[in-house]
Write a protein that holds these residues in place. Sequence first.
Motif, PDB file in Angstrom:
ATOM      1  N   PHE A 190       0.910  -1.157  -0.126  1.00 27.35           N
ATOM      2  CA  PHE A 190      -0.072   0.051   0.080  1.00 27.35           C
ATOM      3  C   PHE A 190       0.963   1.184   0.002  1.00 27.35           C
ATOM      4  O   PHE A 190       1.651   1.475   0.986  1.00 27.35           O
ATOM      5  CB  PHE A 190      -0.900   0.077   1.229  1.00 27.35           C
ATOM      6  N   ILE A 247       0.872   5.400  -1.212  1.00 24.21           N
ATOM      7  CA  ILE A 247       0.590   6.706  -1.769  1.00 24.21           C
ATOM      8  C   ILE A 247       1.854   7.543  -2.063  1.00 24.21           C
ATOM      9  O   ILE A 247       2.601   7.674  -1.084  1.00 24.21           O
ATOM     10  CB  ILE A 247      -0.496   7.426  -0.883  1.00 24.21           C
ATOM     11  N   GLY A 263      -7.379  11.323   0.772  1.00 24.70           N
ATOM     12  CA  GLY A 263      -8.604  10.476   0.789  1.00 24.70           C
ATOM     13  C   GLY A 263      -8.101   9.502  -0.124  1.00 24.70           C
ATOM     14  O   GLY A 263      -9.084   8.527  -0.401  1.00 24.70           O
ATOM     15  N   GLY A 279      -5.863   7.137  -0.021  1.00 16.63           N
ATOM     16  CA  GLY A 279      -5.704   5.873   0.763  1.00 16.63           C
ATOM     17  C   GLY A 279      -6.971   5.090   1.219  1.00 16.63           C
ATOM     18  O   GLY A 279      -7.141   3.863   0.938  1.00 16.63           O
ATOM     19  N   SER A 280      -8.032   5.903   1.545  1.00 16.98           N
ATOM     20  CA  SER A 280      -9.238   5.659   2.139  1.00 16.98           C
ATOM     21  C   SER A 280      -9.832   4.773   1.051  1.00 16.98           C
ATOM     22  O   SER A 280     -10.478   3.830   1.092  1.00 16.98           O
ATOM     23  CB  SER A 280      -9.924   6.542   2.657  1.00 16.98           C
ATOM     24  N   ASN A 293       6.601   2.672  11.476  1.00 16.47           N
ATOM     25  CA  ASN A 293       5.339   3.429  10.404  1.00 16.47           C
ATOM     26  C   ASN A 293       4.320   3.560  11.252  1.00 16.47           C
ATOM     27  O   ASN A 293       3.243   2.913  10.818  1.00 16.47           O
ATOM     28  CB  ASN A 293       5.146   2.415   9.229  1.00 16.47           C
ATOM     29  N   ARG A 347      -7.817   2.950  12.867  1.00 16.93           N
ATOM     30  CA  ARG A 347      -9.005   3.839  12.633  1.00 16.93           C
ATOM     31  C   ARG A 347      -9.975   3.148  11.586  1.00 16.93           C
ATOM     32  O   ARG A 347     -11.025   3.319  11.592  1.00 16.93           O
ATOM     33  CB  ARG A 347      -8.551   5.309  12.131  1.00 16.93           C
TER      34      ARG A 347
END
Length: 186
Positions: A106, A108, A116, A118-119, A146, A155
């Motif tokens: 993952f 970015i 947003g 990543g979301s 990290n 979250r």
Amino acid sequence: MEITYEIVKDDEIECCRELCNKLMKFQKSMAHFRPELFDSMSFESRMIPAVQRSTHNFTVVAKIDGKAVAYVYSNIAPKETYDMDFATFFDLDTVAGEEVGCLANFYIDEGYRDLGIGSKLFNMSMEWLDSYREVEDYFVFVSNGNDKALEFYKRKGFVYSNEVLDGFITTLHSKKGAIVPKKESV
Ligand SMILES: CC(C)(COP(=O)(O)OP(=O)(O)OC[C@H]1O[C@@H](n2cnc3c(N)ncnc32)[C@H](O)[C@@H]1OP(=O)(O)O)[C@@H](O)C(=O)NCCC(=O)NCCS
């Protein structure tokens, strides 16, 4: 700024090479424990073998004006894949099914975080994993240092599971259905 999200076939993952190599460098730069372990990690040594050995793969690239700025790679694989000679990534006895889902890569790119993206990529990955009814357990492996990524996953609904290799990696775990995507803005 128009962002497009493209699902990438397994034989077209070459477009992730640069971002994947940046991810390895990023993780090394954050690590305070055994950062040298990242020196042997690259697109060639990590992503290609993972795609080849997994039962199912799902890669999405986010592009802005045709340029790849982010990617996520998730897979489904037999749980034994995570019981290796050098480390066990989670307690296999806690997993009911034969296969597990994993959010494996993952990244970015710098300058495109906290927008947003990543979301959006995370939600697409979870929806993909949810589509495999027999797969109930999802894992993410976060390298030491990290903390931003660790908090991001928490979250989103992942919970702490265990440490691997004396804390080089933290394993986070989630059960199918535990993660309810929040509304995205991009
Ligand atoms: C961790 C990472 C993948 C998160 O991706 P991201 O695109 O930065 O994440 P998002 O923008 O979706 O969300 C981060 C925060 O930005 C803010 N945010 C989200 N959408 C936003 C928007 N449209 N405008 C402004 N801020 C926004 C929120 O505070 C959000 O927090 P939330 O999760 O509580 O909603 C990214 O930072 C990254 O690639 N880091 C470097 C590599 C890495 O750590 N990879 C993970 C390896 S395990």
